[in-house]
Design an enzyme around this catalytic site. Sequence first.
Site, PDB file in Angstrom:
ATOM      1  N   GLU A 215      40.794  48.027  31.371  1.00 37.26           N
ATOM      2  CA  GLU A 215      41.278  48.310  32.725  1.00 37.26           C
ATOM      3  C   GLU A 215      42.749  48.741  32.693  1.00 37.26           C
ATOM      4  O   GLU A 215      43.171  49.614  33.451  1.00 37.26           O
ATOM      5  CB  GLU A 215      41.082  47.050  33.589  1.00 37.26           C
ATOM      6  CG  GLU A 215      41.360  47.174  35.062  1.00 37.26           C
ATOM      7  CD  GLU A 215      40.359  48.017  35.840  1.00 37.26           C
ATOM      8  OE1 GLU A 215      39.901  49.047  35.318  1.00 37.26           O
ATOM      9  OE2 GLU A 215      40.066  47.648  36.982  1.00 37.26           O
TER      10      GLU A 215
ATOM     11  N   THR B 193      46.200  55.655  41.296  1.00 35.50           N
ATOM     12  CA  THR B 193      46.526  54.237  41.436  1.00 35.50           C
ATOM     13  C   THR B 193      48.048  54.040  41.377  1.00 35.50           C
ATOM     14  O   THR B 193      48.613  53.249  42.130  1.00 35.50           O
ATOM     15  CB  THR B 193      45.855  53.413  40.311  1.00 35.50           C
ATOM     16  OG1 THR B 193      44.443  53.653  40.374  1.00 35.50           O
ATOM     17  CG2 THR B 193      46.095  51.930  40.482  1.00 35.50           C
TER      18      THR B 193
END
Lengths: 306, 306
Positions: free
Chosen positions: B128, B181
């Site tokens: 991640e 993000t």
Amino acid sequence: MNEIKIFSPATVANVSCGFDVLGFCLDAIGDEMVVRKTKEKGIKITKIEGYDLPFEAEKNVAGVSALALIGHANPDCGFEIEIYKNIKPGSGIGSSSASAAGSVFAINELLGKPYNKTQLTNFAMKGEALASGSEHADNLAPGIFGGFTLVKSTVPLEILELPTPSQLYVTIIHPQIEIKTSEARAILPKEIPLKDAITQWANVGSLVHALHTNDYNLIQRSLQDVIVEPYRKSLIPYFEDVKSSALKIGALGCGISGSGPSIFVLTKGKQKAKDVEEAIKTVYSKTDIEFYTFTSAINTEGIKII
Amino acid sequence: MNEIKIFSPATVANVSCGFDVLGFCLDAIGDEMVVRKTKEKGIKITKIEGYDLPFEAEKNVAGVSALALIGHANPDCGFEIEIYKNIKPGSGIGSSSASAAGSVFAINELLGKPYNKTQLTNFAMKGEALASGSEHADNLAPGIFGGFTLVKSTVPLEILELPTPSQLYVTIIHPQIEIKTSEARAILPKEIPLKDAITQWANVGSLVHALHTNDYNLIQRSLQDVIVEPYRKSLIPYFEDVKSSALKIGALGCGISGSGPSIFVLTKGKQKAKDVEEAIKTVYSKTDIEFYTFTSAINTEGIKII
């Protein structure tokens, strides 16, 4: 019923991670109040024992909250209030709150319970505002509802009753120094780091989950305050010593009760609470600060008729 | 067992009030992965269908998390991974997370389950991190554990499994715009007002309580985000229109899924979710932005073998 006698317990607000929203109710200490109907309308405070507080209803938190209630209910009678104060004002365990909540609870009983607990909290917030300068419910809610409470919002007022694990005990130490609520508020920053706020709301969520699942270990891991305690602990001498001595012998958590100066310690089991009481007494016995301690179960009933 | 096929579902992180800590798992959409043991040690990605992603293990999130696991387990074999990607990268419903979690789940099964779910999440956080730049578990946890999860802390990693009310459904709309993000993170202030943080942690506590008590009305009153949404909603065109159309017909809440651009809507009951889907389709149909929608139950199982 023309007269009622009630017990209005002390409370702990904030509970480490839950600044301004969490609280729980004690049963070892509380005020007693006698309230009776009078033909003459209005609120009269006829007796105050224990501590020196104003008799004028408009200047007394119990009077102000009672006036808020009767201003709404408009009953065809008045009430006189006797206050037997056991909770020392300024100790940080909800002294003003116990008075503010007690009077409206009692009057509501004498009027045949026209109001629910949330409405009573709303009236009591008027009294609490006299003491603290703003309308807070974080001490009032646990007193009126009992057990652990979460003040979800104040406008509109919404209070959630959280479960109380049965083996939870609390030990309080009250170092007899003065901390003004206004001073304790002023020391806090208006802005806080987002990353600390995330830690705090993870702990709040986690503590609520722990109360629901009776998970004492998780209660322990959740009772962390990264926002308020780092500032306020400087106002309480030997706070860190008390905290470390309590945690060393297995307390679940230790924090500032409300805006202090009292410190609360949560433990699993009564014996552990007693052990903690001895340990933290030892810390303060070495200082020249006067103090007292007590241990209590969590009171799940809240204010009650006696 | 030398080969396994798994379904690794999409997830919604943040869930309005629970920025960086809360998440839940979907079941209507997810990636499929086939993982098989190889004599040759190491990780090889042999097939990627659906979207164009790197085949080098060190540059692929599924590869990086798998490498983290075998770096710890040191098995006497290697693994090859086929990825059948259904979750569009960058959609905000845990695309990278599904890949990162899927590979370690599958390898753990093939190794005879030496690791628990928290350990798997730890390995997957390495993958991640490749996608988002930092080690987050808020999408990984609901994928690996299923249902609603609360990431109590990341160091050490602690994940709480929250209850999932059975009539909860979610509708997703994915406006096909790109939000990085990093951009979604950069738009957030580093400091936030203490009073807003208090509102937020009251809502987190309240939402956790609502999940435990199956209180859909309280879920509705708790799904408020006063911290992140006010900033991030500007990145998603027509966010307010989607939200108001969903709430108008009785949705429990509506917010940004992860860092967007997908928007999630929670509802009580499948029919309401379908109604919401129609309503929010109508909003985006009037724009020139491509989008898709779907409705899903909450997946309480998480990643599974198929």
